[in-house]
Design an enzyme around this catalytic site. Structure first.
Site, short mmCIF file in Angstrom:
data_model
loop_
_atom_site.label_atom_id
_atom_site.label_comp_id
_atom_site.label_asym_id
_atom_site.label_seq_id
_atom_site.Cartn_x
_atom_site.Cartn_y
_atom_site.Cartn_z
N ASP A 1 -0.95 -0.73 5.83
CA ASP A 1 -1.09 -0.39 6.71
C ASP A 1 -1.60 -1.17 8.48
O ASP A 1 -2.72 -0.97 7.97
CB ASP A 1 -0.33 1.34 6.93
CG ASP A 1 0.52 1.81 6.59
OD1 ASP A 1 1.56 1.26 5.98
OD2 ASP A 1 -0.05 2.73 5.21
N GLU B 1 0.62 -1.06 -0.14
CA GLU B 1 0.21 0.20 -0.37
C GLU B 1 1.04 1.01 0.06
O GLU B 1 1.52 1.53 0.90
CB GLU B 1 -1.30 -0.08 0.93
CG GLU B 1 -1.97 1.33 1.88
CD GLU B 1 -2.12 1.59 2.99
OE1 GLU B 1 -2.22 0.43 3.49
OE2 GLU B 1 -3.16 2.29 2.91
N ASP C 1 -7.68 2.22 6.75
CA ASP C 1 -7.38 2.66 5.61
C ASP C 1 -7.07 1.53 5.12
O ASP C 1 -6.64 1.01 3.97
CB ASP C 1 -6.43 4.03 5.11
CG ASP C 1 -7.56 5.24 5.15
OD1 ASP C 1 -8.67 4.56 4.88
OD2 ASP C 1 -6.62 6.34 4.62
N ASP D 1 -3.48 0.33 9.95
CA ASP D 1 -4.69 1.46 10.32
C ASP D 1 -5.17 0.88 9.80
O ASP D 1 -6.21 -0.36 8.78
CB ASP D 1 -3.85 2.61 10.01
CG ASP D 1 -4.18 2.97 9.06
OD1 ASP D 1 -4.33 2.37 7.74
OD2 ASP D 1 -3.29 4.19 8.30
#
Ligand code: 0RA
Length: 633
Positions: free
Chosen positions: A498, A425, A502, A500
């Site tokens: 990541d 990503e 997103d 998180d």
């Protein structure tokens, strides 16, 4: 037979029974599949199935299942009760034979639908052998009878412990923790199975309660498989009001079918034999599919809707949700996991039944028939368009000498079994990964932003999307219905996002793409999720990476006072060396293999996760995500 002889027979039989129990305990996997959580839950299914059989035979009205506070399981029914009288052949109580003799199965089956193959129908005696303790209580003939066991061996004879004017069987057991990797029962796993069972046996009522939490549910569906299909479509958009449903008997086989088309593109056709899920399908499913294709084509041709085209099976199953459930005596299972029906009678029975019923239904419901044929035509056109798009991609790739995507940093090794592809990503993390990797065998494909939600896109439009096209060309096996696993360029494909919100979203979008369009990659065990650390703990020259809060706490103790913690918010915060050390070096990295453990749930998971309905989404993810996709190494 004189007393002595009977004693001898008894001893001989006892030794035989003990040998049987020993065999189960020595190789539990042979009997219940595995000793992990799956095998553990199988114990419950085995006991519950017996009670459901008693309900299906018309003797029991209700099955109660409890997870007790001490972690034991109780299964209770109001059926006839397992016979408690003396079994003269064996010289002991029929109840004891049933619960301790591995081969008692056949003799004590109350109906002929008992399953003979696969992992099912191994019997309560098998569960008993794998239980630290088991207690059987039977109410029948005006009395209450009881016998208890340890690892399958009776503590004593069957005892009459009271009077009762009711009938029924109650089994309580605690799984043996020396056999199972875990002995903790999961509410959702059991709930899911009971719900399916209740849909497939509309006569059955299953009450389920978890006494550890107080949670309880009652499963009973008068609508049977038609209601099952409605449930499976709850977050999809059906294009006709009610499921099309047929129920009947053909060649001594009970057939129960329901189907409903949605506006989507995925096929969710699930089949069962004697309520056992047939993951690999088999003759019953083949019979259903051939009849569906034939009847829709016949109707379309006769009514002038299909002039020069013939719909293929995949056309008439696009957007279809269906349940094909049959019940038959002595089914033969084959295939790697014994989850495929081999009995050839089932094919003819289901196809002729389905042909007849569906043709009749179309005649009586021409407006729905028109919707179904039109759906097939749209799928046909989409397939043609997709084929053109693929051919164009192929031609273009062949024309360009460097046909691989420009963003792909390929590895130098050419043997796919030694190669890995990291899908990363973000451009910046992609940059670090390119620098940090071992370029000999690790390739990097950075992704820019979000990728398309394949759940909602027309299949022929997928390759118009740049990021998906890059991925498809890099992996090399194609996409969709003609994905060819023998052409893939990497045997490890790693999603690295990541840690998180997103990142989780992008990870899910990628998973959906792989699940819907390159499913064989997942089934063959080629797909992984990278696990970057969440923290770096350092003091002076010493540093420790922690992948969860527990490890963080341990690291703090280890490094002592003055240790500093940095929390990684994204991959981009790591330099190439750190990324290699923590996430990419095969010697030290942690990766999770993506495994689909329940195909029916997985279909729902993806359609709910990626569909339009927000409301069912949260609950479903919380309840089921961990069951469906087993992300353990
Ligand atoms: C053998 C014979 C009969 C009932 C059963 C087994 C039976 C087994 C289980 C297991 C769980 N619940 C059960 N309920 C019944 C029929 C005996 C008769 O004719 O009364």
């Amino acid at each position: 037979m004189d007393g002595n002889n009977q004693q001898e027979t008894y001893d001989a039989d006892s030794i035989k029974a003990l040998k049987g129990l020993e065999a189960v305990r020595k190789r539990p996997g042979m009997y219940i599949g595995s000793t992990d959580a799956r095998g553990l839950h199988h114990l419950v299914f085995e006991v519950v199935d017996n009670s459901i059989d008693e309900a299906m035979a018309g003797y029991a009205t209700k099955v109660d299942v409890f997870i007790n506070e001490d972690g034991s399981i109780t299964v209770s029914d109001d059926g006839r009760g397992i016979p408690t009288g003396m079994n003269h052949e064996e010289g002991k109580s029929a109840l004891e034979v049933c619960l301790t003799d591995l081969h008692a199965g056949g003799k004590f089956d109350q109906n002929s639908y008992k399953v003979s193959g696969g992992l099912h129908g191994v019997g309560v005696s098998c569960v008993n052998a794998l239980s630290k303790t088991m207690v059987a209580i039977v109410e029948r003939d005006g009395h209450v009878w009881r016998q208890s066991y340890k690892i399958g061996i009776p503590d004593g004879p069957v005892e009459m412990i009271g009077d009762s004017d009711k009938t029924g069987t109650t089994i309580t057991f605690i799984p043996d923790e020396t056999i199972f990797e875990t002995v903790e029962f999961d509410y959702n796993t059991l709930q899911n199975r009971f719900r399916n069972q209740a849909y497939l046996n509309k006569e059955a009522t299953i009450y389920f309660e978890d006494k550890r939490t107080g949670k309880s549910e009652l499963f009973h569906y008068d609508g049977g498989v038609a209601e099952f299909v409605q449930y499976l479509n709850r977050s999809k958009k059906p294009i006709h009001d009610k499921p099309i449903a047929f129920e009947g008997v053909k060649n001594d086989i009970d057939i129960d079918i329901a189907l409903q088309y949605t506006d989507g593109y995925n096929e969710a056709v699930d089949s069962f034999v004697n309520t056992i899920y047939t993951l690999e399908g088999g003759t019953h499913l083949t019979g259903f599919k051939t009849a569906l294709t034939k009847t829709i084509n016949d109707y379309g041709k006769e009514n002038g809707m299909l002039k020069d085209i013939t719909l293929e099976g995949t056309d008439v199953r696009e957007g279809l949700t269906a349940i094909v459930s049959i019940k038959m005596a002595d089914p033969q299972f084959e295939g790697q996991t014994k989850a495929k029906l081999g009995s050839s009678v089932a094919q003819g029975a289901v196809s002729s039944f389905m042909n007849e019923k569906l043709a009749e239904y179309f005649l009586e419901n021409p407006s729905i028939a028109a919707i179904v044929v039109k759906k097939g035509i749209t799928a046909f056109e989409g397939r043609e368009a997709a084929k053109k798009a693929r051919d164009a991609t192929r031609r273009k790739s062949a024309l360009e000498s460097t046909s691989l995507p420009g963003k792909l940093a390929d590895c130098s090794e050419k043997d796919p079994s030694k190669c890995e592809l990291y899908i990363v990503e973000g451009e910046s993390a992609g940059g670090s990964a390119k620098q940090g990797r071992d370029r000999m065998f690790q390739a990097i494909l950075p992704l820019r932003g979000k990728i398309l939600n394949v759940e909602k896109a027309r299949p022929d439009k997928l390759l118009d999307h740049e990021e998906i096209k890059n991925l498809v060309i890099a992996i090399g096996g194609g996409i969709g219905k003609d994905f060819d696993i023998s052409k893939i360029r990497y045997h490890n494909i790693v999603i690295m996002t990541d840690a998180d919100v997103d990142g989780a979203h992008i990870g899910t979008l990628l998973l959906t793409l792989f699940y819907r369009q390159m499913r064989p990659l997942i089934d063959a065990g080629h797909m992984y999720i990278a696990m970057p650390p969440l923290y770096r703990i350092h003091k002076g020259k010493k540093e420790i990476y922690a992948y969860n809060d527990e490890e963080l706490a341990k690291a703090m103790v280890e490094l002592g006072q003055g240790a500093l913690i940095s929390r990684y918010k994204g991959l981009g915060e790591m330099n190439p060396q750190q990324l290699w050390d923590t996430t990419m070096n095969p010697e030290t990295r942690v990766m999770k293999k993506i495994e689909i453990t329940d195909a029916i749930l997985a279909d729902q998971l993806f359609s709910i996760l990626m569909g339009d309905d927000v409301e069912p989404r949260r609950d479903f993810i919380i309840e089921h995500a961990h069951e469906v996709i087993n992300l353990d190494v």
